[in-house]
Write a protein that holds these residues in place. Structure first.
Motif, short mmCIF file in Angstrom:
data_model
loop_
_atom_site.label_atom_id
_atom_site.label_comp_id
_atom_site.label_asym_id
_atom_site.label_seq_id
_atom_site.Cartn_x
_atom_site.Cartn_y
_atom_site.Cartn_z
N ALA A 1 74.70 -23.70 33.13
CA ALA A 1 74.55 -22.83 34.31
C ALA A 1 75.20 -21.47 34.05
CB ALA A 1 75.19 -23.49 35.53
N ALA A 2 74.40 -20.43 34.14
CA ALA A 2 74.86 -19.08 33.82
C ALA A 2 76.03 -18.64 34.68
CB ALA A 2 73.71 -18.09 33.95
N ASP A 3 76.01 -19.00 35.97
CA ASP A 3 77.08 -18.53 36.85
C ASP A 3 78.44 -19.06 36.39
OD1 ASP A 3 76.36 -21.14 37.58
OD2 ASP A 3 76.78 -20.81 39.71
N LYS A 4 78.49 -20.28 35.90
CA LYS A 4 79.77 -20.84 35.45
C LYS A 4 80.17 -20.30 34.08
CE LYS A 4 79.36 -25.00 38.16
NZ LYS A 4 79.05 -26.41 38.20
N LEU B 1 86.06 -13.58 33.28
CA LEU B 1 87.48 -13.75 33.60
C LEU B 1 88.34 -13.73 32.33
CD1 LEU B 1 87.31 -16.45 36.41
CD2 LEU B 1 87.99 -14.05 36.64
N LYS B 2 87.85 -14.32 31.26
CA LYS B 2 88.58 -14.31 29.99
C LYS B 2 88.72 -12.87 29.48
CE LYS B 2 88.66 -16.85 25.65
NZ LYS B 2 87.96 -17.86 24.84
N GLU B 3 87.64 -12.11 29.57
CA GLU B 3 87.68 -10.71 29.13
C GLU B 3 88.61 -9.89 30.02
OE1 GLU B 3 87.17 -7.96 26.43
OE2 GLU B 3 86.38 -9.98 26.26
#
Length: 162
Positions: free
Chosen positions: A119-122, A129-131
């Motif tokens: 799933a793209a949203d996840k 968020l990591k970036e």
């Protein structure tokens, strides 16, 4: 291809590394970094010339001895032609042509990893968020600086450092 396009491409490849094969994209990012360095010399020369010219014009006339503007212009022509030739050499190189081929192949047949099927949203929320966390870590030392003490340079380095 200009510096902004190169930076954005490198950023996208970094951001999407969770869904793209890094063996392919890291090599492309390396070549984009090389290209930015080659093309950046000409832009740096333009910016430096503008700053120096502005600085000389801002000085009181009694402090500017001799043909400073003429010398500055002669220096700029010599250095400008060197940096321009560097850009032309890079754009005419086999490495640049190979980079264009790699970018075309990347667009036509992206080297997708298994996560690309999720799933793209996840997947992308996690990547963004990591970036963001990486950027926050690079920005923290810059934001501790008081205004005027190299703050803008530190912020630029933090943002461009990824």
């Amino acid at each position: 291809m200009n510096g902004l396009v190169i930076r954005r491409l490198r950023s996208c490849l970094r951001l999407y590394r969770s869904v793209l094969d890094r063996e392919v994209t890291d090599a492309i990012r390396g070549d984009l970094k090389w290209l930015a360095g080659e093309l950046g010399a000409e832009r740096d020369q333009e910016v430096l010339m503008k700053r120096l010219t502005r600085g000389v014009k801002a000085l009181p006339k009694e402090l500017v001895l001799g043909p400073v503007s003429a010398r500055l212009q002669a220096w700029n022509v010599a250095r400008g032609s060197e940096s321009h030739q560097r850009s032309l050499d890079a754009l005419g190189s086999r490495r640049y042509l190979a980079l264009l081929d790699s970018l075309a192949a990347l667009g036509q047949q992206p080297p997708l990893r298994a996560k690309a099927g999720k799933a793209a949203d996840k997947v992308m929320a996690k990547a963004v968020l990591k970036e963001f966390d990486r950027l926050a870590q690079r920005m923290a030392p810059a934001l501790d600086l008081p205004p005027g003490s190299g703050l803008s340079g530190a912020v630029w380095s933090a943002v461009a450092g990824g």
